[in-house]
Enzyme design. Structure first.
Site, PDB file in Angstrom:
ATOM      1  N   THR A  69     -40.528   5.748  29.355  1.00  0.00           N
ATOM      2  CA  THR A  69     -41.142   4.499  28.898  1.00  0.00           C
ATOM      3  C   THR A  69     -40.346   3.270  29.337  1.00  0.00           C
ATOM      4  OG1 THR A  69     -39.934   4.692  26.842  1.00  0.00           O
ATOM      5  CG2 THR A  69     -42.188   5.436  26.819  1.00  0.00           C
ATOM      6  N   GLU A  81     -45.024  10.113  22.170  1.00  0.00           N
ATOM      7  CA  GLU A  81     -45.781  11.250  22.707  1.00  0.00           C
ATOM      8  C   GLU A  81     -47.285  10.992  22.662  1.00  0.00           C
ATOM      9  OE1 GLU A  81     -44.351  13.444  24.372  1.00  0.00           O
ATOM     10  OE2 GLU A  81     -42.308  12.933  23.741  1.00  0.00           O
TER      11      GLU A  81
END
Lengths: 660, 666
Positions: B144, B426
């Site tokens: 990320t 997730e």
């Protein structure tokens, strides 16, 4: 410079942001005073909250004490007074409650309300100068909202003319009072009064707990901090244990009752005034502790959603603002509408209280039960609603919302305490329900009932008359739907109670068996009043500058969101049909797209400074990522050395040297 | 304090239970043998003096990080010493060591090493795996970025191949492209697997993984061209050094791209991987793990709240009688028992997901990916459904503990702040729900074009033919018996079918208004999320009901049947609108359902404490003064508070600094 994604949002506002701000403040003069106070506080470095997210509990506490002491100087310097128009902005808007000695203020208010003139003259002047610091010791380890259950004792000793205070068991230890863990030198302690072996119930006593010379604990006193909490690190919530602590007879607050030298207990005046005090405190916290945090959370989440771009809505175009996703709008815009809805009803309630106060001065207590019921239910509903709304804002900001630097976690952990203090919400709802059931049966018997519940007597059968989705944008249509639902829930619960009692179930047992339904009925009643008040407020707004129009949209959204989220309540008994419910959904979703266009101006109107938001995600200029990166680098984990490396990591990684 | 007798209320509660809690514990663990083994591993950790430390609530963030690192390093050694290698047993060991909290080596053990195993070539494994196994290399998984999370295609980090030197040049071209959040990145790791857009021969080939050294071995200083640090304080995860990483023309050898599947040849030629579905496998695994975590976290919160509610007495129910346990109030039962039922439901769903994954993971490694799309859709939705529900449930448990729930000593604040990010990581939950919705709409479209669908969505086949028309939607009529779980499964099935059909039709209507596909999808997304939620809700009720038939002990089956009924009926009472509008239940039936829910509360009440005892959380693992097994709450709250940092000195230093000058005036 302002992020172009935010600048473009502001260019298309359908209304005047400044005019709405003034409307929310209650006039241009109020806006001016508020801004001046905020400016004066924020420009003073002692009040800075810049490093707040990086500080330990000890550091936060010390900073809060320092601010409280400095505030005295500041107020003097600015010529602000305790009765001035500035006061209400100092603690909430400017300091965001991040200051010590807030309970000290409750200590003083308590003495002013429950103390005799003599007691006031003795205690208030030194307290005002912080020559003594007080706490308000009511709750115990074993008891909170249920005050009659308090176990601390105060036994009158006629020979010495003293009260002997004791903590007879561990669950009787005072627990939670703010400013008590480390700061307070004195406390108003609530204890069961015993005279000649007879218990007279809970009464307040002033006692000294720490030395005024060296701050050490007084004999018989055990006190300290109760340890880390979800928030309020800056406040030393404390515990207090008393072993044969003696205070003179004059230290019982005796405006309304007194123990005379011979042990005679006398009462004067009425306790109803206490009710009123509780009610006032309950309501006074809503605006600062509940509605302001929600407004801040909305500001942060909505600005961030206008800056954050993610994924594509149309192939080939740039990534879309997440605020353009229907699901994101559906998370945030109803919370924004709720912030406005609660702002307006809170204002209405304040006016009712002012009227109530004037009536009490003339010994007219007629409206007290209604005020009490309304404020209990409203406190429960507003705190619960706004708490979950802030949490929705937090989660709507995804991963970055989880960073303390977003400001959202601390807003959330702070607001959620409001669901518990000043009366646990479920208990408050049941108090409102008791009032509703009483009024319902009175109305059924043709007796007069207070204005806010007259609707209970006008039970109308029938169906919702809406024919198309636009009809659901009519306040009459949805307000009646809410009214119908509230009446149905109150009346069916009343009937259930009646059935149970008639079938031989004891009254208290029947009450417990119906309590889930009772709480639901009370909530429906408060929801109805909030919708109704919002609609009436919109009616009265000035039509200029587009304010009434946008407020009407928000009112519609608040109302339809409530129906959309509780379809069963409105479908049950067929008041709204399945086909009509589809219209509600359609209108509701259409509104999201309409309000979307004004979302950023609507939060700008709350007029929070960047310093008061203290959020890397929510600042006015929208430079989110740059700020997040800069703030992270200030974290002690980056500015200080990493002791774990030398101690634990190095030995692990050490082997490598020989091999590479 | 340790030798105190059990609180009398809790002793009475336990004596009154109608079933044996340990039998239920065995069911939750899978077997009596698994329970035995779990407790054996638990004892290994809890009896080990080296794993002891001060209460974390009283430590600063930096101290908590330090403790975590110490224990993690120790843990790796001890696991090897004890020869514990089974993944589940490692997981137990780890969660006892860290008491269910995250730790700085999570990504090294959970992502870095597994990624090397699955995506590195044998040569790369030779170079990196053993040093990493021995913790000479500590790695993280840097995916990320500041500007992008769930939407991976939007990542901006670049890796440009330079054939002249046979190196990749890594860059963070914008502020938003700075890697942000990876655990262990801030202070701990010296390597990272970095996800970046691969550019070779002037073309972008999409996201690929690269092994990037970030800190100097020996000194642990960041390498030239690398800016790395901690992202600062968070809501929770104090032990974890979530970090940032910025790369400026940082060069790594060609061999550092993970090349088991895609490859870049020395001259820059790009060789495509065979299938892009392979990464699904890991995603499915991690998401199904979150389902299990939802169950565990909610179970812990329920344990605390229910035990405390049995110990706390307050107010009066009957005039003149002693204060009752707050668990005797209907409103308190209504807050807690549906959550208890939910915790059990999620426990069984979590076990089902784990077994299903285990069953098909063999197929996956054999290259049979046929079951993956359905499983992928199911795990996405269930991950969102269970984590949202558990997230709200944990908060409700805390709220049900009143003021004391707000203290860190209750343990629930910690459970909440540790758990809540799973709604985001997730796969952000709303995005997950929409992925499931995509599968549902696709299945619906197949059915409406005359094809049959199989598996968990086969209920869509039952939608009557004539109704697959653009007209008002009403559910297939079912006769619902509200005391029969199987019949309630049918009701939930009908609701799911109705909402899927509604969403699909609304989507079609938007498309008919000549909206673009994406625009129509966006304008229907609230409906689509509702449909997914209803689908997941149906799956949970179905799996809970299916579990009942596997239970042999009559007493346990009886109490689980009551919980299953409560779960299903409470879900109806919270969503009455759907069941009414779809015509599945009548007004009268809804009134019965509401009534039955309250009857079940009273029925479950005597077993409430035994039901949370069955989760079998050790006090050390629970980390709660309110939830202690022995129920001695108040004494231990006092003991706990005395250790607070503010109590370290009798007179706080701020008195001398700020208060004394004022009070000296007296």
């Amino acid at each position: 410079s302002v992020n172009p994604d935010l600048a473009s949002e502001r260019r298309t506002a359908s209304f005047s942001v400044e005019k709405l701000t003034v409307q929310l403040d209650g006039g241009a003069e109020q806006t001016r005073i508020r801004r001046a106070v905020v400016e004066a506080i924020e420009s003073d470095p002692v009040f800075s909250r810049e490093n707040q997210y990086f500080q330990s509990q000890n550091e936060r506490y010390e900073a809060a004490v320092r601010k409280a002491v400095h505030l005295q100087t500041k107020m003097h310097e600015m010529r602000w007074t305790e009765n001035g128009p500035e006061l209400k902005y100092i603690y909430s808007r400017a300091l965001a409650g991040d200051v010590a000695f807030l309970i000290h203020r409750v200590f003083m208010r308590c003495i002013s309300l429950l103390g005799s003139d003599k007691q006031i003259a003795k205690w208030i002047p030194p307290a005002t100068q912080y020559q003594l610091i007080g706490s308000y010791a009511q709750t115990e380890l074993g008891h909170g909202t249920y005050l009659r259950g308090l176990e601390t004792t105060a036994v009158f000793d006629i020979t010495t003319q003293e009260f002997i205070l004791n903590t007879p068991k561990i669950s009787a230890m005072k627990w939670w009072p703010g400013d008590m863990g480390r700061s307070a030198t004195h406390a108003v302690v609530f204890a069961q009064l015993y005279v000649h072996g007879q218990c007279y119930g809970v009464h307040p006593f002033i006692l000294q707990i720490r030395s005024l010379q060296d701050h050490s604990l007084c004999p018989g006193i055990t006190a300290g901090d109760i340890g880390p909490k979800m928030n309020f690190e800056h406040i030393d919530n404390g515990y207090l244990m008393l072993q044969n602590v003696r205070v003179p007879r004059e230290n019982m607050l005796n405006k309304f009752c007194e123990v005379q030298p011979d042990g005679t207990y006398i009462k004067r005046g009425t306790e109803k005034i206490n009710y009123f005090t509780m009610t006032t405190v309950r309501i006074s916290l809503i605006s600062d502790e509940v509605i302001l945090p929600l407004m801040k959370a909305c500001t942060i989440a909505i600005r961030y959603s206008a800056v954050r771009r993610q994924s594509k809505l149309k192939p080939g175009e740039e990534e879309a603002k997440i605020l353009d996703y229907q699901t994101q709008q559906e998370k945030l815009l109803p919370q924004l509408a709720a912030a406005y809805a609660f702002h307006f009803i809170n204002k209405y309630l304040q006016e009712l209280l002012d009227t109530g106060y004037r009536e009490i001065q003339t010994k007219n207590f007629d409206n007290l039960p209604e005020l009490h019921a309304f404020s209990s239910g409203f406190k429960a509903m507003a705190t619960q609603y706004c708490t979950s709304a802030v949490e929705i804002c937090l989660r709507a900001c995804g991963g970055h919302g989880y960073s303390l630097l977003s400001g959202l976690p601390s807003l959330y952990t702070k607001i959620l305490a409001s669901c518990i203090y000043e009366g646990e919400n479920t208990i408050l709802l049941l108090q409102t329900a008791r009032f509703l059931i009483k009024c319902f049966s009175a109305a059924g018997a043709g007796q007069p009932v207070p204005p806010s519940v007259t609707y209970l007597s006008a039970v109308k059968a029938g169906k919702c008359p809406a024919k198309n989705k636009l009809d659901f944008l009519s306040p009459v249509i949805y307000t009646e739907a809410y009214q119908h639902a509230a009446v149905r829930l109150v009346s069916s619960t009343a009937a259930k109670l009646q059935d149970l009692i008639q079938s031989g179930v004891k009254k208290h047992e029947a009450w417990n068996q119906c309590s889930v339904q009772l709480a639901q009925a009370a909530k429906a009643h408060c929801h109805y009043l909030t919708v109704k008040n919002f609609a009436e407020t919109v009616e009265k707004l000035e039509t200029e500058a587009g304010i009434q129009k946008i407020m009407k949209h928000l009112c519609d959204l608040f109302a339809l969101h409530g129906i959309f989220s509780n379809t069963g309540v409105f479908l049950h008994d067929g008041y709204i049909s399945g086909a009509q419910m589809d219209m509600v959904t359609a209108s509701y979703l259409d509104l999201l797209a309409v309000i979307r266009k004004d979302a950023v101006p609507l939060v700008d109107a709350f007029d929070f400074t960047d310093k008061s938001l203290n959020s890397a995600l929510g600042s006015y200029d929208g430079q989110v990522y740059q700020r997040l990166y800069e703030w992270a680098q200030k974290s002690p984990t980056n500015t200080q050395t990493n002791p774990a490396y030398e101690r634990y990591l190095k030995p692990l990684l050490h082997n490598t040297l020989s091999k590479l | 304090a340790a030798a105190m007798a059990m609180n009398a209320d809790l002793r009475r509660e336990r004596a009154a239970a109608t079933f044996q809690p340990q039998l239920l514990t065995h069911i939750l663990d899978g077997s009596a043998e698994r329970t035995r083994r779990r407790k054996e591993i638990e004892a290994l950790v809890l009896n080990d003096p080296e794993f002891q430390h001060e209460d974390l609530n009283f430590l600063s963030r930096s101290q908590r990080y330090e403790q975590a690192i110490r224990k993690s390093a120790l843990m790796v050694m001890k696991l090897r010493e004890y020869g514990i290698a089974d993944p589940e047993e490692i997981f137990w060991f780890k969660s006892f060591v860290h008491r269910g909290r995250p730790e700085p080596l999570d990504l090294h053990l959970g992502m870095f090493l597994p990624t090397l195993l699955t995506q590195a070539t044998p040569e790369q494994q030779d170079r990196f795996f053993m040093p990493a196994w021995n913790l000479e290399i500590i790695g993280t998984y840097a995916q990320t970025e500041m500007g992008h999370g769930t939407h991976l295609r939007g990542l901006e980090t670049t890796a440009t191949y330079d054939p002249a030197t046979q190196e990749f040049i890594l860059n963070s071209p914008t502020v938003t492209s700075i890697k942000w959040w990876p655990g262990g990145l801030g202070k701990t790791s010296n390597h990272a697997i970095v996800l970046a857009q691969l550019y070779t021969q002037g073309q972008c080939k999409g996201l690929h993984a690269f092994i990037v050294p970030i800190r100097q071995l020996g000194t642990h200083e960041p390498l030239p061209g690398i800016t790395v640090g901690d992202i600062g304080p968070k809501f929770g995860y104090d032990e974890m050094d979530n970090g940032y990483l910025k790369m400026d023309n940082f060069r790594i050898p060609r061999e550092n791209m993970l090349m088991k599947y895609a490859q870049v040849e020395p001259d820059g030629t790009y060789v495509k991987p065979l299938s892009d579905k392979l990464t699904y496998g890991t995603m499915v695994f991690v998401r199904s793990f979150i389902v299990g975590d939802s169950a565990q976290s909610l179970s812990r919160a329920c344990t605390i709240a229910i035990r405390y509610s049995a110990v706390r007495h307050q107010s009066e129910l009957k005039p003149g009688e002693p204060e009752p346990q707050i668990l005797d109030y209907q409103t308190q039962q209504y807050k807690l028992f549906p959550l208890l039922a939910t915790a059990y439901a999620f426990q069984f769903v979590g076990a089902y997901m784990k077994n299903t994954y285990r069953r098909i993971s063999g197929d996956i490694s054999d290259g049979d990916l046929s079951e993956l799309p359905e499983l992928h859709a199911l795990t996405a939705g269930l991950k969102a459904f269970t984590s949202w529900t558990a997230n709200a449930g944990i908060e409700q448990c805390r709220m049900a503990c009143g003021g004391h729930g707000y203290s860190r000593c209750s343990g629930i604040p910690d459970i909440y702040v540790t758990f809540t990010p799973s709604c985001t990581y997730e796969g952000e939950n709303t995005v997950m729900m929409l992925q499931t919705a995509r599968f549902l709409v696709k299945s619906y479209t197949q059915v409406s074009s005359g094809q049959q669908v199989t598996g968990i969505v086969s209920y869509l086949n039952e939608l009557p033919r004539q109704r697959i028309q653009p007209q008002h939607v009403a559910a297939r009529s079912v006769t619902v018996r509200i005391s029969d779980p199987a019949s309630l499964v049918e009701a939930y099935k009908a609701r799911a079918a109705w909402l899927v059909e509604t969403a699909a039709k609304n989507l079609q209507a938007e498309l008919n208004h000549r909206k673009s596909k994406e625009d129509a999808w966006n304008r229907t997304s609230v409906d689509l999320v509702r449909a997914s939620e209803a689908h997941c809700h149906y799956v949970v009720v179905k799996l809970f009901t299916a579990k009942l038939s596997e239970i042999t002990d009559a007493a346990v089956r009886a109490v689980l049947t009551e919980l299953c009924l409560l779960y299903a009926l409470y879900g109806i009472s919270k969503n009455t609108g759907d069941f009414l509008q779809a015509g599945i239940l009548t007004d009268a039936q809804i009134t019965q359902v509401n009534q039955r829910v309250k009857e079940l509360l009273a029925i479950i009440r005597p077993n409430a404490v035994a039901l949370v005892d069955s989760f079998d959380f050790h006090d050390a693992h629970l980390g709660s003064v309110l939830g202690r097994y022995d129920g001695n709450v108040y004494e231990n709250m006092f003991e706990w508070a005395k250790k607070s940092p503010l109590n370290k000195t009798e007179v706080h230093e701020s008195f001398h600094k700020h208060l004394k000058p004022l009070q000296a005036k007296l």
